[in-house]
Design a protein around this motif. Structure first.
Motif, short mmCIF file in Angstrom:
data_model
loop_
_atom_site.label_atom_id
_atom_site.label_comp_id
_atom_site.label_asym_id
_atom_site.label_seq_id
_atom_site.Cartn_x
_atom_site.Cartn_y
_atom_site.Cartn_z
N LYS A 70 14.51 58.13 39.63
CA LYS A 70 15.30 57.31 38.28
C LYS A 70 16.83 57.74 38.58
CE LYS A 70 11.95 55.53 35.94
NZ LYS A 70 11.72 54.07 35.78
N VAL A 71 17.21 58.86 39.10
CA VAL A 71 18.44 59.27 39.33
C VAL A 71 19.21 58.16 39.99
CG1 VAL A 71 20.25 60.95 40.16
CG2 VAL A 71 18.21 61.68 39.16
N GLY A 72 18.57 57.32 41.24
CA GLY A 72 19.51 56.42 41.83
C GLY A 72 20.36 56.80 42.78
N ASN A 73 21.50 56.03 43.21
CA ASN A 73 22.51 56.39 43.89
C ASN A 73 23.78 56.81 43.25
OD1 ASN A 73 20.94 55.93 46.37
ND2 ASN A 73 21.26 53.73 46.23
N ILE A 74 23.63 56.63 41.94
CA ILE A 74 24.94 56.85 40.98
C ILE A 74 25.54 58.38 41.32
CG2 ILE A 74 26.00 57.32 38.76
CD1 ILE A 74 24.27 54.67 37.90
N ILE A 75 24.40 59.12 41.47
CA ILE A 75 24.78 60.77 41.62
C ILE A 75 25.71 61.04 42.75
CG2 ILE A 75 22.70 61.35 43.28
CD1 ILE A 75 24.14 63.14 40.12
N TRP A 76 25.81 60.22 43.98
CA TRP A 76 26.70 60.42 45.02
C TRP A 76 28.11 60.02 44.56
CZ3 TRP A 76 25.09 62.91 48.89
CH2 TRP A 76 23.82 63.13 49.19
N GLY A 112 24.76 71.36 43.91
CA GLY A 112 23.74 71.45 42.82
C GLY A 112 23.04 70.04 42.50
N ILE A 113 23.77 68.88 42.88
CA ILE A 113 23.51 67.73 42.59
C ILE A 113 23.27 66.54 43.90
CG2 ILE A 113 24.65 67.40 40.26
CD1 ILE A 113 26.76 65.86 41.62
N THR A 114 23.51 67.25 44.92
CA THR A 114 23.12 66.41 46.00
C THR A 114 21.65 66.65 46.63
OG1 THR A 114 24.24 68.10 47.37
CG2 THR A 114 25.60 66.27 46.61
N PRO A 115 21.15 65.59 46.74
CA PRO A 115 19.73 65.62 47.22
C PRO A 115 19.64 66.14 48.82
CG PRO A 115 20.06 63.45 46.33
CD PRO A 115 21.44 64.16 46.55
N VAL A 149 17.72 68.93 48.01
CA VAL A 149 17.66 69.90 46.93
C VAL A 149 18.01 69.76 45.53
CG1 VAL A 149 17.99 72.50 46.44
CG2 VAL A 149 17.46 71.64 48.95
N GLY A 150 19.10 69.69 45.37
CA GLY A 150 19.79 69.35 43.95
C GLY A 150 19.09 69.82 42.93
N ILE A 151 19.23 71.23 42.75
CA ILE A 151 18.30 71.88 41.62
C ILE A 151 18.74 71.28 40.30
CG2 ILE A 151 20.25 73.62 41.62
CD1 ILE A 151 16.27 73.97 40.98
N LEU A 152 20.08 70.90 39.91
CA LEU A 152 20.31 70.28 38.57
C LEU A 152 19.61 68.95 38.36
CD1 LEU A 152 24.16 71.06 38.47
CD2 LEU A 152 22.03 72.39 37.55
N LEU A 153 19.48 68.38 39.55
CA LEU A 153 18.85 67.05 39.40
C LEU A 153 17.32 67.23 38.93
CD1 LEU A 153 19.85 65.04 42.76
CD2 LEU A 153 20.74 64.79 40.32
N PHE A 154 16.58 68.41 39.63
CA PHE A 154 15.15 68.57 39.26
C PHE A 154 15.05 69.00 37.83
CE2 PHE A 154 14.94 68.59 43.77
CZ PHE A 154 13.80 68.18 44.00
N THR A 155 16.19 69.91 37.42
CA THR A 155 16.18 70.46 35.97
C THR A 155 16.47 69.22 35.00
OG1 THR A 155 17.38 72.52 36.99
CG2 THR A 155 17.43 71.95 34.42
N THR A 156 17.22 68.40 35.09
CA THR A 156 17.62 67.16 34.21
C THR A 156 16.23 66.15 34.15
OG1 THR A 156 19.82 67.52 34.76
CG2 THR A 156 19.15 65.50 33.72
N CYS A 157 15.78 66.00 35.15
CA CYS A 157 14.38 65.28 35.21
C CYS A 157 13.45 65.96 34.76
CB CYS A 157 14.11 64.57 36.62
SG CYS A 157 15.36 63.45 37.48
N GLY A 158 13.04 67.26 34.98
CA GLY A 158 12.06 67.83 34.71
C GLY A 158 11.94 68.03 32.96
N VAL A 159 13.23 68.33 32.55
CA VAL A 159 13.15 68.54 31.01
C VAL A 159 12.69 67.17 29.98
CG1 VAL A 159 14.56 70.56 30.81
CG2 VAL A 159 15.54 68.40 30.76
#
Length: 424
Positions: free
Chosen positions: A390-396, A368-371, A373-383
């Motif tokens: 802006k997420v950058g590489n920290i998500i990895w 859910g957080i890996t590009p 697709v990472g739907i949670l990334l899109f949700t967090t950025c979208g709201v």
């Protein structure tokens, strides 16, 4: 019918940006239409069979519970409690983000509801207090993965309906892995707090902590009611979902935060989120049925046994496969497509069904957080109206920390099975 045609057409549709549910439906239709062996009437039949399930009624009910708690301000109470407990330490808001998600996971059972509800409050708060945008977005998306792990869990409800595993045992099995996910994310937050010198706030007084606890105690009873009701055999998961909805409405009235518009917004959002889930279930049932006819599970078994006959190696290969698939497919769709194919393999190699189920759910949570697709990334950025870059590489880094937890519970199965075996 052709397995190759199915997979190629599905991959092509995904590449050109077709939504996952329609990609599965269109590719399945093309295979059935081109083969001519099976009448097309099988499509609506499979859809009806897939959706005609009493346990699936729990899905919109748990979604509605989370949405009601968002619109009635209960989510804010959970955040306030987390802030009162650990908000005073250096980098406190990042820890608050994780702890609030753990609290909210016990209420909604949905990672996207968690990312939206927590994200729209804490991301702006973190940025305003001097946290970088990349850590603010990443920790919010990563902590939302706990939603389907700590009970109740919509993902577990669907897994149970597919495989017949006890929903009570699944819920109990998610407690320790969910807590370990939260701890791993807090360790990452601690590392970045030291590296970037994030701010420290004044400690809350004992009176303020007590007030925050009193304000959040009733919402925190939601998972207790659901979990012990199901485990104790007092009601089913679907009935638990209905009880959770009524309970959240009562809390909204008690806190004088419920409005007609709020209920309308909650129902509308529930309809949208539930329709997406049910569409995926409907079309993936056709897709999975064709895979079964084409003996896709046997193909996987043959390939895996060519690589190794060691159950540990097979387990690690399955984990790797789900991590890769999770990067390109929405987690629920991946689960519905692959689980029927992999359960027989798990049985053949002697994997404990409950342990295997949780490993799959944990791997797909990471997806859910890996590009890309990472739907949670899109949700967090979208709201928060922020671009994905802006997420950058920290998500990895968060994903790697969570992977270590997956490996830990893989090699120490009792971390998953201890609580279910103790209480059931």
């Amino acid at each position: 019918m052709s397995l190759i045609t199915l997979l190629i057409s599905f991959a092509f549709l995904m590449v050109i940006g077709t939504p996952i549910a329609f990609a599965m439906g269109i590719s399945s239709f093309l295979v059935l239409f081109s083969s001519g062996i099976v009448p097309l009437v099988v499509i609506p039949q499979r859809i009806i069979i897939a959706l005609d399930s009493f346990p699936l009624l729990a899905v919109p009910l748990f979604v509605l519970t989370g949405e009601i708690m968002n619109v009635t301000g209960i989510t804010t109470r959970l955040i306030d409690l987390a802030n009162a407990l650990i908000g005073h330490v250096a980098g406190g808001l990042s820890y608050v983000n994780v702890l609030a998600s753990m609290f909210f996971a016990g209420v909604s059972g949905s990672s996207t509801a968690d990312a939206a509800g927590i994200g729209r409050i804490l991301v702006p708060a973190m940025i305003n207090e001097g946290y970088d945008e990349d850590i603010s977005l990443s920790v919010t998306a990563a902590s939302a993965t706990i939603g389907p792990i700590i009970p109740p869990s919509i993902t577990m409800v669907i897994y149970s309906s597919m495989t017949g595993l006890s929903i009570g045992r699944l819920f109990l099995a998610g407690i320790i892995p969910g807590i370990l996910f939260g701890i791993s994310q807090m360790i990452v937050c601690w590392c970045y707090t030291i590296k970037r010198h994030y701010p420290q706030k004044k400690r809350k007084s004992i009176k303020e902590v007590q007030q925050a606890f009193v304000g959040a105690i009733l919402p925190l009873f939601t998972p207790i009611i659901v979990l012990f009701g199901i485990v104790g055999g007092m009601f089913t998961a679907t009935e638990a979902g209905a009880i959770a909805v009524v309970y959240s409405l009562i809390l909204g009235v008690l806190y004088k935060k419920i409005t007609i518009k709020g209920i309308y917004d909650a129902l509308l959002e529930t309809g949208l989120r539930s329709s997406i889930v049910l569409l995926i279930i409907a079309f993936s049932s056709i897709f999975g049925w064709i895979l079964a006819i084409e003996q896709f599970p046997l193909v996987i078994v043959n390939y895996l046994t060519l690589i190794s006959s060691d159950p540990t190696i097979i387990y690690l290969l399955i984990i790797l496969g789900f991590l890769i698939v999770g990067m390109f497919l929405e987690g629920l769709a991946a689960m519905i497509i692959l689980v029927p194919a992999l359960v027989p393999i798990a049985s053949r190699f002697g994997f404990e069904p409950l342990h295997f189920a949780l490993i799959i759910i944990l791997c797909l949570a990471i997806g859910g957080i890996t590009p890309p697709v990472g739907i949670l990334l899109f949700t967090t950025c979208g709201v928060n109206n922020l671009p994905l870059k802006k997420v950058g590489n920290i998500i990895w880094v968060f994903a790697f920390a969570m992977l270590l937890v997956v490996l830990l519970v893989t090699f120490f199965p009792s971390l998953i099975t201890f609580i279910p075996n103790k209480f059931m």
